[in-house]
Design a protein around this motif. Structure first.
Motif, PDB file in Angstrom:
ATOM      1  N   PRO A   1       0.818  -1.214   0.000  1.00 16.73           N
ATOM      2  CA  PRO A   1       0.000   0.000   0.000  1.00 16.73           C
ATOM      3  C   PRO A   1       0.851   1.264   0.000  1.00 16.73           C
ATOM      4  N   VAL A   2       0.407   2.254  -0.774  1.00 19.31           N
ATOM      5  CA  VAL A   2       1.116   3.532  -0.852  1.00 19.31           C
ATOM      6  C   VAL A   2       0.120   4.627  -0.496  1.00 19.31           C
ATOM      7  N   GLU A   3       0.482   5.491   0.434  1.00 20.20           N
ATOM      8  CA  GLU A   3      -0.403   6.581   0.813  1.00 20.20           C
ATOM      9  C   GLU A   3      -0.356   7.684  -0.240  1.00 20.20           C
ATOM     10  N   SER A   4      -1.323   8.590  -0.170  1.00 24.70           N
ATOM     11  CA  SER A   4      -1.410   9.631  -1.203  1.00 24.70           C
ATOM     12  C   SER A   4      -0.194  10.554  -1.202  1.00 24.70           C
ATOM     13  N   ASN A   5       0.578  10.566  -0.102  1.00 27.09           N
ATOM     14  CA  ASN A   5       1.794  11.398  -0.059  1.00 27.09           C
ATOM     15  C   ASN A   5       3.007  10.671  -0.647  1.00 27.09           C
ATOM     16  N   GLY A   6       2.776   9.473  -1.210  1.00 25.36           N
ATOM     17  CA  GLY A   6       3.873   8.760  -1.877  1.00 25.36           C
ATOM     18  C   GLY A   6       4.692   7.875  -0.961  1.00 25.36           C
ATOM     19  N   VAL A   7       4.230   7.703   0.280  1.00 29.76           N
ATOM     20  CA  VAL A   7       4.979   6.871   1.232  1.00 29.76           C
ATOM     21  C   VAL A   7       4.404   5.454   1.226  1.00 29.76           C
TER      22      VAL A   7
ATOM     23  N   VAL B   1     -11.825  -1.434  -9.496  1.00 33.71           N
ATOM     24  CA  VAL B   1     -12.359  -0.260 -10.193  1.00 33.71           C
ATOM     25  C   VAL B   1     -13.876  -0.317 -10.034  1.00 33.71           C
ATOM     26  N   ILE B   2     -14.417   0.679  -9.359  1.00 33.78           N
ATOM     27  CA  ILE B   2     -15.856   0.727  -9.127  1.00 33.78           C
ATOM     28  C   ILE B   2     -16.380   2.077  -9.624  1.00 33.78           C
ATOM     29  N   GLY B   3     -17.418   2.028 -10.447  1.00 36.07           N
ATOM     30  CA  GLY B   3     -17.940   3.277 -11.006  1.00 36.07           C
ATOM     31  C   GLY B   3     -16.876   4.020 -11.790  1.00 36.07           C
ATOM     32  N   ALA B   4     -16.020   3.272 -12.489  1.00 38.78           N
ATOM     33  CA  ALA B   4     -14.938   3.827 -13.335  1.00 38.78           C
ATOM     34  C   ALA B   4     -13.823   4.484 -12.527  1.00 38.78           C
ATOM     35  N   GLU B   5     -13.849   4.330 -11.211  1.00 40.31           N
ATOM     36  CA  GLU B   5     -12.803   4.916 -10.379  1.00 40.31           C
ATOM     37  C   GLU B   5     -11.992   3.825  -9.688  1.00 40.31           C
ATOM     38  N   LEU B   6     -10.682   3.967  -9.724  1.00 41.30           N
ATOM     39  CA  LEU B   6      -9.813   3.062  -8.990  1.00 41.30           C
ATOM     40  C   LEU B   6      -9.999   3.327  -7.493  1.00 41.30           C
ATOM     41  N   GLN B   7     -10.213   2.254  -6.729  1.00 44.78           N
ATOM     42  CA  GLN B   7     -10.462   2.405  -5.300  1.00 44.78           C
ATOM     43  C   GLN B   7      -9.170   2.120  -4.521  1.00 44.78           C
TER      44      GLN B   7
ATOM     45  N   GLY C   1      -4.672   3.938   1.356  1.00 44.54           N
ATOM     46  CA  GLY C   1      -4.029   3.290   0.210  1.00 44.54           C
ATOM     47  C   GLY C   1      -4.045   1.773   0.282  1.00 44.54           C
ATOM     48  N   SER C   2      -4.759   1.193   1.249  1.00 45.66           N
ATOM     49  CA  SER C   2      -4.676  -0.263   1.376  1.00 45.66           C
ATOM     50  C   SER C   2      -5.997  -0.967   1.066  1.00 45.66           C
ATOM     51  N   ALA C   3      -6.856  -0.327   0.272  1.00 45.04           N
ATOM     52  CA  ALA C   3      -8.073  -1.024  -0.176  1.00 45.04           C
ATOM     53  C   ALA C   3      -7.668  -2.217  -1.039  1.00 45.04           C
ATOM     54  N   GLY C   4      -8.505  -3.251  -1.052  1.00 45.23           N
ATOM     55  CA  GLY C   4      -8.253  -4.382  -1.942  1.00 45.23           C
ATOM     56  C   GLY C   4      -7.293  -5.410  -1.395  1.00 45.23           C
ATOM     57  N   GLU C   5      -7.077  -5.436  -0.079  1.00 46.69           N
ATOM     58  CA  GLU C   5      -6.189  -6.466   0.500  1.00 46.69           C
ATOM     59  C   GLU C   5      -6.947  -7.793   0.532  1.00 46.69           C
ATOM     60  N   PHE C   6      -7.215  -8.262  -0.663  1.00 47.62           N
ATOM     61  CA  PHE C   6      -8.053  -9.433  -0.871  1.00 47.62           C
ATOM     62  C   PHE C   6      -7.450 -10.691  -0.247  1.00 47.62           C
TER      63      PHE C   6
END
Ligand SMILES: [Zn+2]
Length: 383
Positions: free
Chosen positions: A137-143, A208-214, A219-224
């Motif tokens: 996972p990467v946070e929006s600040n690039g970390v 990708v939900i509603g054409a948007e990457l989730q 930053g850790s959505a999708g930890e399937f």
């Protein structure tokens, strides 16, 4: 600037986007002057609403973007045009996972790719930015808070590359870059709700939900891979018990095979594949068990998100013929019938190139500061 449907007239653009024609007329000069779009000088033979029109087209090679997938042993990079078509490809073998070493190699590869791509586009093509795909996972600040595969904790992956190259840099979980690639030009190009499930050393997903990457809050959505399936199951790399990853990853398959007294010597999943090809019952049962767990996970995903498309990707797809039947069977058994009957499951056997181009897609999206649906995706055969 919605141009997913290809070249179109100003009136088509207004109709598709729902944006007032006067607003489009006000915005277009900037888009034309900045080199995003060009408008035909002659009236097209194509008729829209009975009138001949001039077509607006994206200037695909007036801008370029660079994408790099960061793996533990290899960097895979691509420079692409505005439609994510490759202009240049490159690789770097890594001898060290130390962040400084890796990010210096990333910057060097990005600079090299820009130089090669400009031999095709011309020297004036603007580099929109560099997109990085990282295994974590990467946070929006690039970390990147944590990457098991790289052995990284709290690594700022964007600033050092931006400083060395002078380009804008964005980063995301590499599974998300693959989801972006599929949404823009892969299996999901006409689909707005999809999940990419990657299987291999780990198990992950890009949504990708509603054409948007989730990407989620941190930053850790999708930890399937860490969906809890069996409270009494094996210990997972995350510290929990019975996660999907602990039941269906390459390590899980090896563990199941080695548990058999006659198979303690098996050292790799490739060996398990060879055994399965020869009809070995233990190897076939391990793949079936992994596929069954994966199918139950995908049923959860289907019930929760109701995607139109699930794409199975990653290194373990080389064994997909042994896994896929159980995946389909379990998904059909455990998912709500209404959700699953509408969903297609497809297999992506492409390599790292697709991940790198997906990372470049994220750089394009970031540069235009727009949702994915606002970027031109030409219709036509997959490439
Ligand atoms: Zn776990």
């Amino acid at each position: 600037m919605v141009l997913r449907a290809g070249p179109m007239s100003r009136s088509d653009l207004a109709s598709i986007t729902g944006v007032n024609p006067s607003t489009i007329a006000r915005c277009l000069p900037d888009l034309l002057n900045d080199g995003w779009l060009q408008e035909d000088t002659k009236v097209s033979a194509r008729r829209t609403r009975g009138r001949p029109t001039k077509q607006l087209r994206p200037r695909l090679r007036h801008h370029l973007a660079i994408g790099i997938k960061i793996g533990p042993e290899l960097l895979t990079g691509a420079a692409v045009d505005l439609a994510a078509q490759p202009l240049a490809r490159g690789r770097r073998v890594l001898t060290d996972r130390d962040p400084d070493h890796v990010l210096e190699a990333v910057a060097s590869l990005a600079t090299e790719l820009a130089t090669i791509a400009r031999e095709t586009t011309g020297p004036d093509a603007a580099v929109l930015g560099v997109g990085l795909g990282v295994g974590g996972p990467v946070e929006s600040n690039g970390v990147c808070r944590t990457s098991h595969i790289m052995g990284w904790t709290d690594v700022d992956v964007t600033t050092p590359v931006a400083r060395r190259t002078g380009f804008a840099v964005v980063a995301n979980n590499d599974v998300n870059t693959l989801a972006a690639a599929h949404h823009w030009y892969g299996f999901g190009r006409s689909v707005d709700d999809l999940a990419v499930v990657t299987i291999g050393c780990g198990i992950g997903s890009g949504l990708v939900i509603g054409a948007e990457l989730q990407v989620g809050h941190g930053g850790s959505a999708g930890e399937f891979g860490h969906i809890p399936l069996d409270p009494d199951g094996p210990t997972c790399a995350c510290g929990s018990r019975g996660c999907l990853e602990s039941l269906a990853s390459e390590a899980a398959i090896l563990r199941m095979v080695r548990a058999d007294p006659g198979h303690g010597h098996v050292e790799s999943v490739d060996e398990v594949i060879s055994l399965a090809e020869r009809g070995d019952a233990v190897a076939l049962a391990a793949f079936r068990s992994a596929g069954e767990a994966l199918g139950r996970g995908i049923a959860t995903l289907s019930n929760l998100l109701n995607p139109e498309l699930v794409i199975l990707a990653g290194e373990l797809t080389r064994a997909v013929s042994f896994i896929e039947p159980a995946v389909r069977e379990a998904a059909a058994r455990y998912a709500f019938a209404r959700s699953w009957s509408d969903c297609r499951l497809v297999i992506d056997r492409s390599g790292n190139d697709m991940w790198a181009r997906g990372a470049a897609c994220l750089a394009i999206r970031s540069a235009v500061q727009s949702p994915a649906s606002m970027v031109y995706v030409p219709r036509g055969p997959l490439s």
